[in-house]
Design a protein around this motif. Structure first.
Motif, mmCIF file in Angstrom:
data_model
loop_
_atom_site.group_PDB
_atom_site.id
_atom_site.type_symbol
_atom_site.label_atom_id
_atom_site.label_comp_id
_atom_site.label_asym_id
_atom_site.label_seq_id
_atom_site.Cartn_x
_atom_site.Cartn_y
_atom_site.Cartn_z
ATOM 1 N N GLN A 1 9.147 0.066 -4.771
ATOM 2 C CA GLN A 1 7.867 -0.216 -4.121
ATOM 3 C C GLN A 1 6.939 -0.955 -5.072
ATOM 4 N N ILE A 2 6.171 -1.859 -4.501
ATOM 5 C CA ILE A 2 5.119 -2.535 -5.252
ATOM 6 C C ILE A 2 3.794 -2.110 -4.638
ATOM 7 N N THR A 3 2.842 -1.773 -5.492
ATOM 8 C CA THR A 3 1.513 -1.386 -5.030
ATOM 9 C C THR A 3 0.509 -2.412 -5.508
ATOM 10 N N VAL A 4 -0.263 -2.943 -4.562
ATOM 11 C CA VAL A 4 -1.314 -3.913 -4.840
ATOM 12 C C VAL A 4 -2.641 -3.201 -4.612
ATOM 13 N N VAL A 5 -3.429 -3.079 -5.672
ATOM 14 C CA VAL A 5 -4.722 -2.406 -5.581
ATOM 15 C C VAL A 5 -5.804 -3.479 -5.528
ATOM 16 N N LEU A 6 -6.567 -3.467 -4.439
ATOM 17 C CA LEU A 6 -7.659 -4.430 -4.277
ATOM 18 C C LEU A 6 -8.968 -3.801 -4.751
ATOM 19 N N PRO A 7 -9.931 -4.616 -5.191
ATOM 20 C CA PRO A 7 -11.182 -4.076 -5.732
ATOM 21 C C PRO A 7 -12.197 -3.646 -4.664
ATOM 22 N N ALA A 8 -11.782 -3.478 -3.451
ATOM 23 C CA ALA A 8 -12.680 -3.101 -2.353
ATOM 24 C C ALA A 8 -12.531 -1.616 -2.035
ATOM 25 N N ALA A 9 -13.583 -1.050 -1.457
ATOM 26 C CA ALA A 9 -13.545 0.354 -1.056
ATOM 27 C C ALA A 9 -12.748 0.540 0.234
ATOM 28 N N LYS A 10 -12.741 -0.495 1.086
ATOM 29 C CA LYS A 10 -11.986 -0.441 2.345
ATOM 30 C C LYS A 10 -11.081 -1.653 2.439
ATOM 31 N N ILE A 11 -9.944 -1.487 3.075
ATOM 32 C CA ILE A 11 -9.020 -2.594 3.346
ATOM 33 C C ILE A 11 -8.964 -2.731 4.865
ATOM 34 N N ASP A 12 -9.478 -3.854 5.378
ATOM 35 C CA ASP A 12 -9.408 -4.029 6.830
ATOM 36 C C ASP A 12 -8.122 -4.749 7.215
ATOM 37 N N SER A 13 -7.814 -4.713 8.497
ATOM 38 C CA SER A 13 -6.542 -5.264 8.961
ATOM 39 C C SER A 13 -6.468 -6.785 8.782
ATOM 40 N N ASP A 14 -7.606 -7.476 8.859
ATOM 41 C CA ASP A 14 -7.600 -8.929 8.649
ATOM 42 C C ASP A 14 -7.223 -9.275 7.215
ATOM 43 N N THR A 15 -7.844 -8.591 6.261
ATOM 44 C CA THR A 15 -7.522 -8.835 4.852
ATOM 45 C C THR A 15 -6.054 -8.543 4.587
ATOM 46 N N TYR A 16 -5.581 -7.428 5.104
ATOM 47 C CA TYR A 16 -4.172 -7.065 4.945
ATOM 48 C C TYR A 16 -3.264 -8.156 5.524
ATOM 49 N N GLY A 17 -3.573 -8.627 6.719
ATOM 50 C CA GLY A 17 -2.766 -9.667 7.357
ATOM 51 C C GLY A 17 -2.726 -10.955 6.547
ATOM 52 N N PHE A 18 -3.877 -11.350 5.978
ATOM 53 C CA PHE A 18 -3.917 -12.562 5.160
ATOM 54 C C PHE A 18 -3.108 -12.384 3.879
ATOM 55 N N ILE A 19 -3.199 -11.223 3.280
ATOM 56 C CA ILE A 19 -2.437 -10.974 2.045
ATOM 57 C C ILE A 19 -0.939 -11.052 2.326
ATOM 58 N N ILE A 20 -0.513 -10.434 3.413
ATOM 59 C CA ILE A 20 0.916 -10.447 3.742
ATOM 60 C C ILE A 20 1.372 -11.865 4.085
ATOM 61 N N SER A 21 0.687 -12.508 5.027
ATOM 62 C CA SER A 21 1.171 -13.810 5.487
ATOM 63 C C SER A 21 0.929 -14.921 4.466
ATOM 64 N N SER A 22 -0.245 -14.988 3.887
ATOM 65 C CA SER A 22 -0.563 -16.096 2.972
ATOM 66 C C SER A 22 -0.155 -15.832 1.533
ATOM 67 N N GLY A 23 -0.208 -14.578 1.103
ATOM 68 C CA GLY A 23 0.086 -14.283 -0.290
ATOM 69 C C GLY A 23 1.516 -13.873 -0.567
ATOM 70 N N ILE A 24 2.073 -13.049 0.298
ATOM 71 C CA ILE A 24 3.414 -12.502 0.043
ATOM 72 C C ILE A 24 4.507 -13.305 0.736
ATOM 73 N N CYS A 25 4.307 -13.639 2.016
ATOM 74 C CA CYS A 25 5.367 -14.301 2.790
ATOM 75 C C CYS A 25 5.400 -15.823 2.636
ATOM 76 N N SER A 26 4.255 -16.471 2.547
ATOM 77 C CA SER A 26 4.267 -17.941 2.550
ATOM 78 C C SER A 26 5.078 -18.551 1.415
ATOM 79 N N PRO A 27 5.128 -17.966 0.207
ATOM 80 C CA PRO A 27 6.006 -18.543 -0.817
ATOM 81 C C PRO A 27 7.488 -18.506 -0.429
ATOM 82 N N ILE A 28 7.874 -17.530 0.395
ATOM 83 C CA ILE A 28 9.255 -17.472 0.889
ATOM 84 C C ILE A 28 9.498 -18.626 1.853
ATOM 85 N N TRP A 29 8.530 -18.877 2.725
ATOM 86 C CA TRP A 29 8.676 -19.931 3.730
ATOM 87 C C TRP A 29 8.702 -21.316 3.100
#
Length: 135
Positions: A47-75
């Protein structure tokens, strides 16, 4: 005795290459996730854990991190072949390490998302997501 040495050496090489591949995953993620300024990216087993500097993680931020940060380099083939190969889950959590989201089977899901349009890809991503509740 010589066969035993060969077996032990082979096992060591396989294990060390697996560990090196996982550590390179965290190094790649540190670069790819820089726009979100994670305070920590840690590897724990498969498992990899990514800790963000925010008190809350909303679903939009999570979606952008997954699609733009984690998945897009694969694509875009911008990562080595072994990227995320041995990773079963990526946790994106808040600065207190108490709440967030967990993305299961990131490599296979990202590859499948790359073949879909935006809404079906988001649905697939959410289907492989569950909430993270700190220990």
């Amino acid at each position: 005795m010589k066969r035993l040495n060969v077996v032990l050496l082979s096992a060591t090489l396989v294990f060390s290459s697996s560990v090196a591949a996982k550590e390179s995953d965290t190094a790649i993620l540190k670069i790819k996730l820089k726009p979100w300024q994670p305070s920590e990216i840690a590897l724990n087993g498969d498992q990899i854990t990514v800790v963000l500097p925010a008190a809350k993680i909303d679903s939009d931020t999570y979606g952008f991190i997954i699609s733009s940060g984690i998945c897009s380099p694969i694509w875009t083939n911008d990562v080595p072949d072994g990227y995320l190969k041995n990773i079963k889950q990526i946790n994106v959590i808040n600065k207190f390490k108490t709440i967030g989201y967990s993305f299961e089977n990131p490599l296979s899901v990202c590859k499948e998302m790359g073949n879909l349009m935006d809404k079906p890809a988001a649905t697939l991503m959410l289907g492989h997501t569950h909430t993270y509740n700190g220990k």
